[in-house]
Motif scaffolding. Structure first.
Motif, PDB file in Angstrom:
ATOM      1  N   GLU A  61       0.807  -1.215   0.000  1.00 26.29           N
ATOM      2  CA  GLU A  61       0.000   0.000   0.000  1.00 26.29           C
ATOM      3  C   GLU A  61       0.848   1.277   0.000  1.00 26.29           C
ATOM      4  OE1 GLU A  61      -3.374   0.324  -0.262  1.00 26.29           O
ATOM      5  OE2 GLU A  61      -3.501  -1.851  -0.503  1.00 26.29           O
ATOM      6  N   MET A  62       2.038   1.209   0.616  1.00 26.13           N
ATOM      7  CA  MET A  62       2.899   2.390   0.711  1.00 26.13           C
ATOM      8  C   MET A  62       4.337   2.023   0.370  1.00 26.13           C
ATOM      9  SD  MET A  62       1.339   4.181   4.121  1.00 26.13           S
ATOM     10  CE  MET A  62       0.814   2.680   4.959  1.00 26.13           C
ATOM     11  N   PRO A  63       4.608   1.740  -0.896  1.00 33.27           N
ATOM     12  CA  PRO A  63       5.950   1.298  -1.283  1.00 33.27           C
ATOM     13  C   PRO A  63       7.015   2.397  -1.190  1.00 33.27           C
ATOM     14  CG  PRO A  63       4.580   1.599  -3.217  1.00 33.27           C
ATOM     15  CD  PRO A  63       3.687   1.781  -2.027  1.00 33.27           C
TER      16      PRO A  63
ATOM     17  N   LYS B 159      -6.602 -15.447   6.657  1.00 28.59           N
ATOM     18  CA  LYS B 159      -6.424 -14.085   6.139  1.00 28.59           C
ATOM     19  C   LYS B 159      -5.126 -13.961   5.354  1.00 28.59           C
ATOM     20  CE  LYS B 159      -9.029 -11.650   9.722  1.00 28.59           C
ATOM     21  NZ  LYS B 159      -8.917 -10.652  10.801  1.00 28.59           N
ATOM     22  N   LEU B 160      -4.064 -14.602   5.818  1.00 30.68           N
ATOM     23  CA  LEU B 160      -2.792 -14.563   5.101  1.00 30.68           C
ATOM     24  C   LEU B 160      -2.915 -15.241   3.736  1.00 30.68           C
ATOM     25  CD1 LEU B 160       0.235 -13.888   4.980  1.00 30.68           C
ATOM     26  CD2 LEU B 160       0.658 -16.076   6.131  1.00 30.68           C
ATOM     27  N   VAL B 161      -3.550 -16.393   3.699  1.00 27.45           N
ATOM     28  CA  VAL B 161      -3.741 -17.092   2.418  1.00 27.45           C
ATOM     29  C   VAL B 161      -4.576 -16.229   1.483  1.00 27.45           C
ATOM     30  CG1 VAL B 161      -4.845 -19.080   1.319  1.00 27.45           C
ATOM     31  CG2 VAL B 161      -3.401 -19.409   3.339  1.00 27.45           C
ATOM     32  N   TRP B 162      -5.672 -15.661   1.979  1.00 26.97           N
ATOM     33  CA  TRP B 162      -6.515 -14.799   1.142  1.00 26.97           C
ATOM     34  C   TRP B 162      -5.709 -13.601   0.626  1.00 26.97           C
ATOM     35  CZ3 TRP B 162     -11.005 -15.640  -1.121  1.00 26.97           C
ATOM     36  CH2 TRP B 162     -11.644 -14.564  -1.729  1.00 26.97           C
ATOM     37  N   TRP B 163      -4.909 -13.000   1.480  1.00 28.53           N
ATOM     38  CA  TRP B 163      -4.079 -11.869   1.071  1.00 28.53           C
ATOM     39  C   TRP B 163      -3.117 -12.294  -0.039  1.00 28.53           C
ATOM     40  CZ3 TRP B 163      -3.145  -7.033   0.347  1.00 28.53           C
ATOM     41  CH2 TRP B 163      -1.848  -6.586   0.109  1.00 28.53           C
ATOM     42  N   GLN B 164      -2.427 -13.401   0.152  1.00 33.46           N
ATOM     43  CA  GLN B 164      -1.423 -13.849  -0.814  1.00 33.46           C
ATOM     44  C   GLN B 164      -2.041 -14.276  -2.142  1.00 33.46           C
ATOM     45  OE1 GLN B 164       1.708 -13.445  -0.599  1.00 33.46           O
ATOM     46  NE2 GLN B 164       2.132 -13.253   1.562  1.00 33.46           N
ATOM     47  N   VAL B 165      -3.227 -14.858  -2.109  1.00 35.01           N
ATOM     48  CA  VAL B 165      -3.833 -15.415  -3.320  1.00 35.01           C
ATOM     49  C   VAL B 165      -4.751 -14.418  -4.034  1.00 35.01           C
ATOM     50  CG1 VAL B 165      -5.367 -17.245  -4.177  1.00 35.01           C
ATOM     51  CG2 VAL B 165      -3.661 -17.770  -2.438  1.00 35.01           C
ATOM     52  N   VAL B 166      -5.461 -13.571  -3.297  1.00 34.18           N
ATOM     53  CA  VAL B 166      -6.476 -12.718  -3.905  1.00 34.18           C
ATOM     54  C   VAL B 166      -6.159 -11.223  -3.769  1.00 34.18           C
ATOM     55  CG1 VAL B 166      -8.924 -12.103  -3.942  1.00 34.18           C
ATOM     56  CG2 VAL B 166      -8.242 -14.484  -3.536  1.00 34.18           C
ATOM     57  N   ASP B 167      -6.254 -10.698  -2.548  1.00 36.62           N
ATOM     58  CA  ASP B 167      -6.203  -9.242  -2.336  1.00 36.62           C
ATOM     59  C   ASP B 167      -4.904  -8.600  -2.792  1.00 36.62           C
ATOM     60  OD1 ASP B 167      -8.750  -8.966  -1.370  1.00 36.62           O
ATOM     61  OD2 ASP B 167      -8.176  -9.053   0.737  1.00 36.62           O
TER      62      ASP B 167
ATOM     63  N   TRP C  11      -3.195  -9.009  -5.310  1.00 34.37           N
ATOM     64  CA  TRP C  11      -3.113  -8.812  -6.759  1.00 34.37           C
ATOM     65  C   TRP C  11      -4.165  -7.880  -7.304  1.00 34.37           C
ATOM     66  CZ3 TRP C  11       1.462 -10.444  -7.564  1.00 34.37           C
ATOM     67  CH2 TRP C  11       1.977 -11.469  -6.782  1.00 34.37           C
ATOM     68  N   ARG C  12      -5.053  -7.406  -6.455  1.00 36.39           N
ATOM     69  CA  ARG C  12      -6.079  -6.458  -6.888  1.00 36.39           C
ATOM     70  C   ARG C  12      -5.481  -5.074  -7.082  1.00 36.39           C
ATOM     71  NH1 ARG C  12     -11.423  -7.832  -3.259  1.00 36.39           N
ATOM     72  NH2 ARG C  12     -11.532  -9.996  -3.849  1.00 36.39           N
TER      73      ARG C  12
END
Length: 133
Positions: A82-84, A120-128, A130-131
């Motif tokens: 979010e803040m690179p 939540k970590l799996v969802w973050w890594q797989v879905v969110d 890359w949005r």
């Protein structure tokens, strides 16, 4: 120093932001003016990151994130995405009354925390992750 607190819940007429600001004033002494409480609205780490982005000011390049030990990996990944523009580091804090990584399966609440954070970590890594922002 920047500390965040929820601004969208109220208990007994006060928000966590109100309580945190009062705590800082009461305990920080002469350093109180160097601590900013950042109001957070939302329920996700991404919502929190967006709110933090609005609070970070000044010529910053490095930021130290202090968060719970079980949440540190995902929080660091979210904030970096979010803040690179910042160089992020993390300090994981253990609260043995809330969660204990060793023997997490021995208490129901710790097991629930583990399963929830891993999902939540799996969802973050797989879905969110890359949005689009």
């Amino acid at each position: 120093m920047l500390a965040d607190a929820s601004s969208d819940t109220v208990a007994f007429g006060r928000t966590p932001v109100d309580l945190e600001q009062e705590f800082v004033q009461r305990t920080a002494g002469m350093l109180g003016d160097r601590i900013q409480v950042c109001p957070i609205r939302g329920v996700s780490t991404q919502d929190e990151a967006r709110a933090i982005a609005k609070c970070l000011r000044g010529p910053l390049s490095k930021v130290l994130l202090v968060t719970s030990d079980y949440h540190s990996r995902r929080a660091l990944s979210v904030l970096r995405r979010e803040m690179p523009q910042y160089h992020w580091s993390v300090a994981a804090v253990t609260d043995k009354s809330e969660f204990q990584a060793q023997n997490w399966w021995r208490r129901r609440e710790w097991a629930k925390t583990t399963v929830l954070e891993w999902s939540k970590l799996v969802w973050w890594q797989v879905v969110d992750r890359w949005r689009d922002h």
